[in-house]
Design a protein around this motif. Structure first.
Motif, mmCIF file in Angstrom:
data_model
loop_
_atom_site.group_PDB
_atom_site.id
_atom_site.type_symbol
_atom_site.label_atom_id
_atom_site.label_comp_id
_atom_site.label_asym_id
_atom_site.label_seq_id
_atom_site.Cartn_x
_atom_site.Cartn_y
_atom_site.Cartn_z
ATOM 1 N N UNK A 177 23.315 -9.775 21.463
ATOM 2 C CA UNK A 177 23.769 -11.088 21.918
ATOM 3 C C UNK A 177 24.809 -11.686 20.947
ATOM 4 N N UNK A 178 25.978 -11.034 20.824
ATOM 5 C CA UNK A 178 27.022 -11.523 19.922
ATOM 6 C C UNK A 178 27.699 -12.771 20.486
ATOM 7 N N UNK A 211 23.009 -13.531 17.954
ATOM 8 C CA UNK A 211 22.156 -14.704 18.188
ATOM 9 C C UNK A 211 20.702 -14.313 18.419
ATOM 10 N N UNK A 212 20.472 -13.335 19.266
ATOM 11 C CA UNK A 212 19.098 -12.931 19.578
ATOM 12 C C UNK A 212 18.588 -11.825 18.655
ATOM 13 N N UNK A 213 19.484 -11.214 17.893
ATOM 14 C CA UNK A 213 19.072 -10.195 16.940
ATOM 15 C C UNK A 213 18.730 -10.776 15.582
ATOM 16 N N UNK A 214 19.044 -12.077 15.388
ATOM 17 C CA UNK A 214 18.742 -12.784 14.147
ATOM 18 C C UNK A 214 19.362 -12.078 12.930
ATOM 19 N N UNK A 215 20.578 -11.602 13.136
ATOM 20 C CA UNK A 215 21.324 -10.972 12.044
ATOM 21 C C UNK A 215 22.799 -11.333 12.177
ATOM 22 N N UNK A 216 23.521 -11.111 11.098
ATOM 23 C CA UNK A 216 24.981 -11.138 11.153
ATOM 24 C C UNK A 216 25.485 -9.771 10.708
ATOM 25 N N UNK A 217 26.580 -9.357 11.310
ATOM 26 C CA UNK A 217 27.199 -8.080 10.971
ATOM 27 C C UNK A 217 28.576 -8.342 10.368
ATOM 28 N N UNK A 218 28.929 -7.551 9.371
ATOM 29 C CA UNK A 218 30.235 -7.629 8.734
ATOM 30 C C UNK A 218 30.927 -6.282 8.887
ATOM 31 N N UNK A 219 32.034 -6.281 9.639
ATOM 32 C CA UNK A 219 32.828 -5.079 9.860
ATOM 33 C C UNK A 219 34.112 -5.158 9.053
ATOM 34 N N UNK A 225 32.579 3.630 27.438
ATOM 35 C CA UNK A 225 32.028 4.056 26.145
ATOM 36 C C UNK A 225 31.968 2.875 25.178
ATOM 37 N N UNK A 226 30.961 2.895 24.318
ATOM 38 C CA UNK A 226 30.805 1.872 23.277
ATOM 39 C C UNK A 226 30.900 2.558 21.921
ATOM 40 N N UNK A 227 31.891 2.144 21.125
ATOM 41 C CA UNK A 227 32.092 2.747 19.815
ATOM 42 C C UNK A 227 31.073 2.205 18.818
ATOM 43 N N UNK A 228 30.791 2.990 17.812
ATOM 44 C CA UNK A 228 29.916 2.585 16.710
ATOM 45 C C UNK A 228 30.767 2.505 15.447
ATOM 46 N N UNK A 229 30.930 1.314 14.902
ATOM 47 C CA UNK A 229 31.699 1.113 13.684
ATOM 48 C C UNK A 229 30.750 0.806 12.530
ATOM 49 N N UNK A 230 31.063 1.245 11.320
ATOM 50 C CA UNK A 230 30.192 0.920 10.184
ATOM 51 C C UNK A 230 30.198 -0.576 9.893
ATOM 52 N N UNK A 231 29.071 -1.079 9.414
ATOM 53 C CA UNK A 231 28.950 -2.512 9.132
ATOM 54 C C UNK A 231 27.880 -2.742 8.080
ATOM 55 N N UNK A 232 27.980 -3.897 7.439
ATOM 56 C CA UNK A 232 26.900 -4.412 6.603
ATOM 57 C C UNK A 232 26.182 -5.498 7.387
ATOM 58 N N UNK A 233 24.901 -5.726 7.092
ATOM 59 C CA UNK A 233 24.118 -6.689 7.867
ATOM 60 C C UNK A 233 23.314 -7.588 6.949
ATOM 61 N N UNK A 234 23.050 -8.791 7.435
ATOM 62 C CA UNK A 234 22.206 -9.731 6.722
ATOM 63 C C UNK A 234 21.428 -10.579 7.709
ATOM 64 N N UNK A 235 20.284 -11.083 7.305
ATOM 65 C CA UNK A 235 19.438 -11.883 8.186
ATOM 66 C C UNK A 235 19.932 -13.322 8.248
ATOM 67 N N UNK A 236 20.107 -13.834 9.465
ATOM 68 C CA UNK A 236 20.311 -15.252 9.744
ATOM 69 C C UNK A 236 19.582 -15.522 11.058
ATOM 70 N N UNK A 237 18.717 -16.497 11.091
ATOM 71 C CA UNK A 237 17.920 -16.753 12.286
ATOM 72 C C UNK A 237 18.765 -17.464 13.338
ATOM 73 N N UNK A 238 18.927 -16.841 14.497
ATOM 74 C CA UNK A 238 19.652 -17.397 15.647
ATOM 75 C C UNK A 238 21.056 -17.889 15.293
ATOM 76 N N UNK A 239 21.910 -17.033 14.728
ATOM 77 C CA UNK A 239 23.253 -17.486 14.366
ATOM 78 C C UNK A 239 24.074 -17.843 15.589
ATOM 79 N N UNK A 240 24.735 -18.998 15.542
ATOM 80 C CA UNK A 240 25.508 -19.493 16.683
ATOM 81 C C UNK A 240 26.986 -19.665 16.376
#
Length: 355
Positions: free
Chosen positions: A295-296, A311-319, A335-350
């Motif tokens: 749910x980006x 938003x629903x994954x309760x994370x943020x991704x940094x590409x 097709x959906x590509x997969x790009x490398x990313x870093x992740x961190x927890x944020x509850x319901x980011x909007x």
């Protein structure tokens, strides 16, 4: 660098607010690990003042309010003002180019609040100077029973504020005057029935409008003489199929690419960000889509990174932005590509903003 994330309640949009949600802070775009720094009820949209250490937060409540934060100490922001906006479910803020007016879009009541700001960036009064309502509906009985102002923007030429109304399939137009907006000023554009326009990005005399309900990305050409915009092209927002739910288009933005501009559009349900190449004259060519998490809702380019809120994954991704703008065309339709990313927890980011 400081990045602030506005959030919804942990249980999600539409659930009771004021249960501990608030604004989260991270300090490195390449490492989005974050911590909550203040409690606020459903601060779903943030905008930073370009010159002063202030951030404006729209609290998306049945009786909405704007909260002004002093962020000179980002780890401990301080509330310096709060103002009842007069509308229901404030979902977007627009700061005027001169930073002397804040425009507040309300989803549920469908109106736009006009909030004059002083030299210190704080509202000059304890209520909006104007609350501009609207009437109308669309053919989607569940989502378009009335007006739903989802966002606003400055029109090409800088003479009008445009309100993107999901409920009436229109871009409403208000002429900018000293100290306020002219009401009524008319409809700048009418989109196909059931489109559900949500957000827009501007490039010269063109507007790119993402439509939540029919999942189309539309290009409109602005005409200065008539102060209207006409749809000149449209394309599916993504060819990726639904994954977690029905498709709901969300945010759209332009970023510079290697050979010209690149347009990015987040699509919830498919849970991707779609990538479009922009020709010099403005034509869009779909390149493909990459996995953006559950749910980006909102994303932003910050330095050499692209930050996306799940938003629903309760994370943020940094590409890495270079990976995004250099993504090869899709190998097969959908097709959906997969790009490398870093992740961190944020509850319901909007929403994210940089200060």
């Amino acid at each position: 660098m400081t990045l602030l994330w506005g959030t919804y309640p942990a249980a999600g949009l539409g659930t009771p607010a004021g249960l501990g949600e608030g604004i989260w802070r991270s300090t490195r775009p390449d490492d989005p690990a974050a911590e909550q720094v203040i409690d606020l009820p459903a601060p779903s949209f943030l905008v930073a003042h370009p010159r002063l250490p202030l951030v404006y937060a729209a609290c998306e409540l049945p009786a909405s309010e704007v909260v002004v934060l002093d962020v000179r100490r980002p780890a401990a922001p301080r509330i310096v003002a709060r103002l009842a906006t007069g509308g229901a479910d404030a979902c977007h803020l627009l700061l005027a180019p001169d930073s002397r007016t804040l425009y507040v879009s309300h989803y549920s009541s469908g109106d736009l609040a006009v909030v004059p700001l002083g030299e210190d960036g704080v509202p000059v009064d304890d209520a909006p100077a104007q609350l501009l309502g609207h009437s109308g509906s669309g053919p989607n009985a569940e989502r378009q029973e009335g007006p739903h102002a989802h966002s606003s923007l400055i029109a090409p030429g800088g003479r009008h504020v445009l309100v993107v109304d999901l409920g009436t399939d229109e871009l409403r137009r208000y002429r900018i005057l000293d100290g306020g907006l002219l009401e009524p000023d008319g409809i700048a554009a009418t989109l196909p029935p059931g489109a559900g326009p949500r957000h827009a990005a501007v490039r010269g005399h063109l507007l790119y409008v993402t439509c939540e309900l029919d999942h189309r990305l539309r290009t409109l050409r602005w005409d200065d003489a008539s102060s209207t915009a006409t749809v000149i092209a449209e394309t599916p927002s993504t060819l990726a199929p639904p994954r977690s739910a029905e498709l709901q288009d969300a945010h759209v933005a332009l970023v510079p690419g290697h050979g010209g501009d690149v347009l990015l559009a987040s699509v919830r349900g498919a849970d991707v960000i779609a990538v479009f190449d922009v020709a010099p004259e403005g034509e869009l060519t779909y390149r493909g889509a990459f996995d953006a998490g559950y749910w980006p809702r909102h994303f932003a380019a910050v330095g050499d990174r692209l930050l996306v809120g799940e938003e629903r994954g309760h994370r943020v991704r940094s590409f890495a932005l270079a990976d995004v703008i250099g993504m090869p065309p899709e190998g097969g339709i959908g097709d959906v590509a997969e790009l490398p990313y870093a992740a961190g927890e944020v509850v319901s980011p909007a929403c994210i903003t940089e200060i």
